[in-house]
Motif scaffolding. Structure first.
Motif, PDB file in Angstrom:
ATOM      1  N   VAL A   1     -95.475 -11.569 -60.738  1.00  0.00           N
ATOM      2  CA  VAL A   1     -95.038 -11.283 -62.103  1.00  0.00           C
ATOM      3  C   VAL A   1     -94.784  -9.787 -62.232  1.00  0.00           C
ATOM      4  O   VAL A   1     -95.602  -8.965 -61.789  1.00  0.00           O
ATOM      5  CB  VAL A   1     -96.092 -11.726 -63.143  1.00  0.00           C
ATOM      6  N   ASN A   2     -93.643  -9.437 -62.842  1.00  0.00           N
ATOM      7  CA  ASN A   2     -93.314  -8.041 -63.131  1.00  0.00           C
ATOM      8  C   ASN A   2     -92.921  -7.926 -64.596  1.00  0.00           C
ATOM      9  O   ASN A   2     -92.131  -8.731 -65.092  1.00  0.00           O
ATOM     10  CB  ASN A   2     -92.159  -7.556 -62.257  1.00  0.00           C
ATOM     11  N   GLY A   3     -93.474  -6.937 -65.263  1.00  0.00           N
ATOM     12  CA  GLY A   3     -93.140  -6.688 -66.659  1.00  0.00           C
ATOM     13  C   GLY A   3     -92.806  -5.227 -66.867  1.00  0.00           C
ATOM     14  O   GLY A   3     -93.343  -4.348 -66.172  1.00  0.00           O
ATOM     15  N   ASN A   4     -91.921  -4.942 -67.819  1.00  0.00           N
ATOM     16  CA  ASN A   4     -91.475  -3.569 -68.030  1.00  0.00           C
ATOM     17  C   ASN A   4     -91.100  -3.372 -69.494  1.00  0.00           C
ATOM     18  O   ASN A   4     -90.368  -4.178 -70.065  1.00  0.00           O
ATOM     19  CB  ASN A   4     -90.276  -3.274 -67.117  1.00  0.00           C
TER      20      ASN A   4
ATOM     21  N   PRO B   1     -85.085  15.830 -63.657  1.00  0.00           N
ATOM     22  CA  PRO B   1     -86.462  15.632 -63.173  1.00  0.00           C
ATOM     23  C   PRO B   1     -86.824  14.148 -63.186  1.00  0.00           C
ATOM     24  O   PRO B   1     -86.248  13.360 -63.937  1.00  0.00           O
ATOM     25  CB  PRO B   1     -87.289  16.403 -64.205  1.00  0.00           C
ATOM     26  N   ASN B   2     -87.762  13.757 -62.339  1.00  0.00           N
ATOM     27  CA  ASN B   2     -88.282  12.387 -62.378  1.00  0.00           C
ATOM     28  C   ASN B   2     -89.741  12.388 -61.963  1.00  0.00           C
ATOM     29  O   ASN B   2     -90.185  13.221 -61.161  1.00  0.00           O
ATOM     30  CB  ASN B   2     -87.446  11.452 -61.493  1.00  0.00           C
ATOM     31  N   LEU B   3     -90.467  11.437 -62.534  1.00  0.00           N
ATOM     32  CA  LEU B   3     -91.906  11.332 -62.284  1.00  0.00           C
ATOM     33  C   LEU B   3     -92.303   9.865 -62.301  1.00  0.00           C
ATOM     34  O   LEU B   3     -91.900   9.116 -63.192  1.00  0.00           O
ATOM     35  CB  LEU B   3     -92.693  12.093 -63.366  1.00  0.00           C
ATOM     36  N   VAL B   4     -93.083   9.446 -61.306  1.00  0.00           N
ATOM     37  CA  VAL B   4     -93.600   8.082 -61.235  1.00  0.00           C
ATOM     38  C   VAL B   4     -95.089   8.144 -60.931  1.00  0.00           C
ATOM     39  O   VAL B   4     -95.511   8.763 -59.941  1.00  0.00           O
ATOM     40  CB  VAL B   4     -92.886   7.246 -60.148  1.00  0.00           C
ATOM     41  N   LEU B   5     -95.888   7.506 -61.781  1.00  0.00           N
ATOM     42  CA  LEU B   5     -97.336   7.380 -61.572  1.00  0.00           C
ATOM     43  C   LEU B   5     -97.671   5.918 -61.357  1.00  0.00           C
ATOM     44  O   LEU B   5     -97.292   5.070 -62.172  1.00  0.00           O
ATOM     45  CB  LEU B   5     -98.097   7.924 -62.779  1.00  0.00           C
ATOM     46  N   ASN B   6     -98.371   5.602 -60.259  1.00  0.00           N
ATOM     47  CA  ASN B   6     -98.793   4.236 -59.960  1.00  0.00           C
ATOM     48  C   ASN B   6    -100.317   4.172 -59.962  1.00  0.00           C
ATOM     49  O   ASN B   6    -100.978   4.995 -59.304  1.00  0.00           O
ATOM     50  CB  ASN B   6     -98.276   3.791 -58.589  1.00  0.00           C
ATOM     51  N   TYR B   7    -100.844   3.196 -60.690  1.00  0.00           N
ATOM     52  CA  TYR B   7    -102.295   3.008 -60.761  1.00  0.00           C
ATOM     53  C   TYR B   7    -102.623   1.575 -60.360  1.00  0.00           C
ATOM     54  O   TYR B   7    -102.168   0.625 -61.010  1.00  0.00           O
ATOM     55  CB  TYR B   7    -102.799   3.292 -62.177  1.00  0.00           C
ATOM     56  N   ARG B   8    -103.383   1.426 -59.281  1.00  0.00           N
ATOM     57  CA  ARG B   8    -103.766   0.100 -58.803  1.00  0.00           C
ATOM     58  C   ARG B   8    -105.110  -0.285 -59.408  1.00  0.00           C
ATOM     59  O   ARG B   8    -106.148   0.289 -59.065  1.00  0.00           O
ATOM     60  CB  ARG B   8    -103.850   0.096 -57.273  1.00  0.00           C
ATOM     61  N   ILE B   9    -105.059  -1.259 -60.346  1.00  0.00           N
ATOM     62  CA  ILE B   9    -106.289  -1.691 -61.017  1.00  0.00           C
ATOM     63  C   ILE B   9    -107.197  -2.429 -60.035  1.00  0.00           C
ATOM     64  O   ILE B   9    -108.374  -2.127 -59.880  1.00  0.00           O
ATOM     65  CB  ILE B   9    -105.946  -2.594 -62.222  1.00  0.00           C
ATOM     66  N   SER B  10    -106.629  -3.424 -59.386  1.00  0.00           N
ATOM     67  CA  SER B  10    -107.317  -4.187 -58.348  1.00  0.00           C
ATOM     68  C   SER B  10    -106.266  -4.582 -57.320  1.00  0.00           C
ATOM     69  O   SER B  10    -105.114  -4.150 -57.411  1.00  0.00           O
ATOM     70  CB  SER B  10    -108.026  -5.412 -58.944  1.00  0.00           C
ATOM     71  N   ASP B  11    -106.625  -5.417 -56.372  1.00  0.00           N
ATOM     72  CA  ASP B  11    -105.701  -5.720 -55.283  1.00  0.00           C
ATOM     73  C   ASP B  11    -104.373  -6.311 -55.766  1.00  0.00           C
ATOM     74  O   ASP B  11    -103.315  -5.838 -55.357  1.00  0.00           O
ATOM     75  CB  ASP B  11    -106.377  -6.668 -54.278  1.00  0.00           C
TER      76      ASP B  11
ATOM     77  N   SER C   1     -97.611   1.145 -63.734  1.00  0.00           N
ATOM     78  CA  SER C   1     -96.697   2.220 -63.353  1.00  0.00           C
ATOM     79  C   SER C   1     -96.085   2.847 -64.596  1.00  0.00           C
ATOM     80  O   SER C   1     -95.756   2.158 -65.561  1.00  0.00           O
ATOM     81  CB  SER C   1     -95.586   1.678 -62.436  1.00  0.00           C
ATOM     82  N   LEU C   2     -95.923   4.175 -64.560  1.00  0.00           N
ATOM     83  CA  LEU C   2     -95.268   4.929 -65.625  1.00  0.00           C
ATOM     84  C   LEU C   2     -94.159   5.758 -64.992  1.00  0.00           C
ATOM     85  O   LEU C   2     -94.400   6.489 -64.022  1.00  0.00           O
ATOM     86  CB  LEU C   2     -96.261   5.838 -66.356  1.00  0.00           C
ATOM     87  N   GLY C   3     -92.951   5.651 -65.524  1.00  0.00           N
ATOM     88  CA  GLY C   3     -91.825   6.371 -64.946  1.00  0.00           C
ATOM     89  C   GLY C   3     -91.043   7.149 -65.973  1.00  0.00           C
ATOM     90  O   GLY C   3     -90.790   6.674 -67.085  1.00  0.00           O
ATOM     91  N   LEU C   4     -90.632   8.365 -65.614  1.00  0.00           N
ATOM     92  CA  LEU C   4     -89.760   9.210 -66.415  1.00  0.00           C
ATOM     93  C   LEU C   4     -88.581   9.608 -65.519  1.00  0.00           C
ATOM     94  O   LEU C   4     -88.788  10.103 -64.409  1.00  0.00           O
ATOM     95  CB  LEU C   4     -90.482  10.468 -66.905  1.00  0.00           C
ATOM     96  N   SER C   5     -87.363   9.398 -65.987  1.00  0.00           N
ATOM     97  CA  SER C   5     -86.214   9.698 -65.132  1.00  0.00           C
ATOM     98  C   SER C   5     -85.023  10.139 -65.962  1.00  0.00           C
ATOM     99  O   SER C   5     -84.939   9.867 -67.162  1.00  0.00           O
ATOM    100  CB  SER C   5     -85.835   8.483 -64.277  1.00  0.00           C
ATOM    101  N   ARG C   6     -84.094  10.794 -65.289  1.00  0.00           N
ATOM    102  CA  ARG C   6     -82.858  11.261 -65.916  1.00  0.00           C
ATOM    103  C   ARG C   6     -81.724  11.056 -64.928  1.00  0.00           C
ATOM    104  O   ARG C   6     -81.845  11.408 -63.751  1.00  0.00           O
ATOM    105  CB  ARG C   6     -82.987  12.742 -66.295  1.00  0.00           C
ATOM    106  N   ARG C   7     -80.599  10.462 -65.404  1.00  0.00           N
ATOM    107  CA  ARG C   7     -79.483  10.159 -64.515  1.00  0.00           C
ATOM    108  C   ARG C   7     -78.165  10.570 -65.161  1.00  0.00           C
ATOM    109  O   ARG C   7     -78.062  10.679 -66.380  1.00  0.00           O
ATOM    110  CB  ARG C   7     -79.446   8.659 -64.184  1.00  0.00           C
ATOM    111  N   ILE C   8     -77.141  10.738 -64.314  1.00  0.00           N
ATOM    112  CA  ILE C   8     -75.817  11.121 -64.785  1.00  0.00           C
ATOM    113  C   ILE C   8     -74.794  10.110 -64.280  1.00  0.00           C
ATOM    114  O   ILE C   8     -74.930   9.570 -63.174  1.00  0.00           O
ATOM    115  CB  ILE C   8     -75.444  12.544 -64.308  1.00  0.00           C
TER     116      ILE C   8
END
Length: 327
Positions: A116-119, A46-56, A61-68
């Motif tokens: 800028v990108n942070g994770n 399963p995978n899930l991605v939620l994106n929330y735009r605060i301003s322009d 973003s919140l992500g849950l993923s599973r890989r093989i």
């Protein structure tokens, strides 16, 4: 088989969700050696991605993923490969695929001249595949026909692959791209993470843990139209693997590119490891052996590239759209 679903939950919040089911079968057979091994693997991702735009310019973003990740043929090949007189390598036909479960929370800022990108992430891998070594014999005496006397036989170091009992890493990652001037750009990146692993083989347990940082800096200069110059520097602090630890690695690459004849001709040159500092130095002190290995490859290399674009065909209308869809 897989399915995907996306929805705009609100003016600022979007969601993408998916589910993938997979079945694979690996068969290893050799009649001469009476080898007949088959492994079946079922995998649900399963995978899930939620994106929330605060301003322009700001977005969360919140992500849950599973890989093989399946073992490769050399990792499975059960026959012995000679590395040197005292070191051998063999695969493991009982290897299981790696299954990685990852959670990450990220933010991004996209301005006109600054991005800028942070994770922040946590990754837990089941059945992580890693290479370990063990002594295949304790040594002993054998009769040497050439010398006519008994000689002492040294133990043999056997390299193989196993699935770890435990492997996890978590950390934070940041990337900055800054267009200082129209002709000058700067890229900075860093990834700091903590790794913890535990593996066992032949009754011996191997453990390792520690912090690692991967950092890079890139300076991009366009002094004139059609020309681009790039200088990159990479630094990796000690890395912690199940059976050994590496020393710090750092090196610099320098490249230049020039476009001519209305971009039909491109000339490029690249020098890797300009200061000849890239080394592979490792150390290990585990229940099987103590090891210090210092290696230096020919990493300072000059590359020259010539690219000529004979024809650029761009179909119009529906034909172009079909090509894009197919690609």
């Amino acid at each position: 088989a897989y399915m995907m679903y996306s929805s705009k939950l609100s003016q600022q919040l979007t969601m993408k969700a998916g589910l993938r089911f997979e079945y694979s079968r690996t068969t290893l057979k050799n009649d001469k050696n009476n080898l007949d091994e088959a492994n079946n693997c079922y995998f649900v991702a399963p995978n899930l991605v939620l994106n929330y735009r605060i301003s322009d310019p700001w977005q969360l973003s919140l992500g849950l993923s599973r890989r093989i990740s399946r073992p490769t043929y050399p990792q499975l090949n059960p026959y012995i490969n000679l590395i040197d007189n005292d070191t051998y390598e063999t695969g493991n036909i009982h290897l299981k695929p790696e299954k990685a479960n990852k959670v990450d929370f990220s933010y991004s800022y996209a301005g006109q001249s600054l991005k800028v990108n942070g994770n922040a992430y946590f990754n837990y891998t089941q059945d992580y595949i890693n290479q370990i070594a063990y002594l295949s014999a304790v040594g002993g005496d054998f009769f040497d026909e050439r010398s006519g006397r008994a000689e002492r036989q040294s133990p043999t170091l056997m390299m193989t692959y196993v699935n770890s009992d435990q492997y996890m890493n978590s950390g934070v990652e940041h990337n900055i791209r800054w267009n200082v001037q129209q002709w000058l750009g700067l890229d900075l990146g860093t990834n700091i993470y903590y790794t913890k692993s535990r593996s066992s083989s032949q009754g011996t347990v191997f453990r390792n843990h520690g912090w690692t940082s991967n950092s890079s800096a890139s300076l991009n200069v366009t002094p004139m139209r059609g020309m681009a110059i790039q200088a990159q520097y990479f630094v990796t602090t000690p890395q912690h693997f199940p059976q050994f630890t590496t020393k710090t690695i750092h090196y610099c690459n320098l490249g230049i590119r020039q476009q001519l004849m209305k971009k039909g001709l491109t000339l490029s040159a690249l020098v890797t490891d300009v200061f000849n500092t890239r080394r592979w130095d490792i150390s290990s002190d585990n229940p099987v052996y103590s090891l210090v290995n210092n290696s230096k490859n020919r990493s300072r290399i000059f590359w020259l590239g010539v690219n000529w674009n004979f024809h650029s065909y761009k179909p119009a209308g529906g034909a172009k759209k079909q090509e894009e869809d197919r690609s």
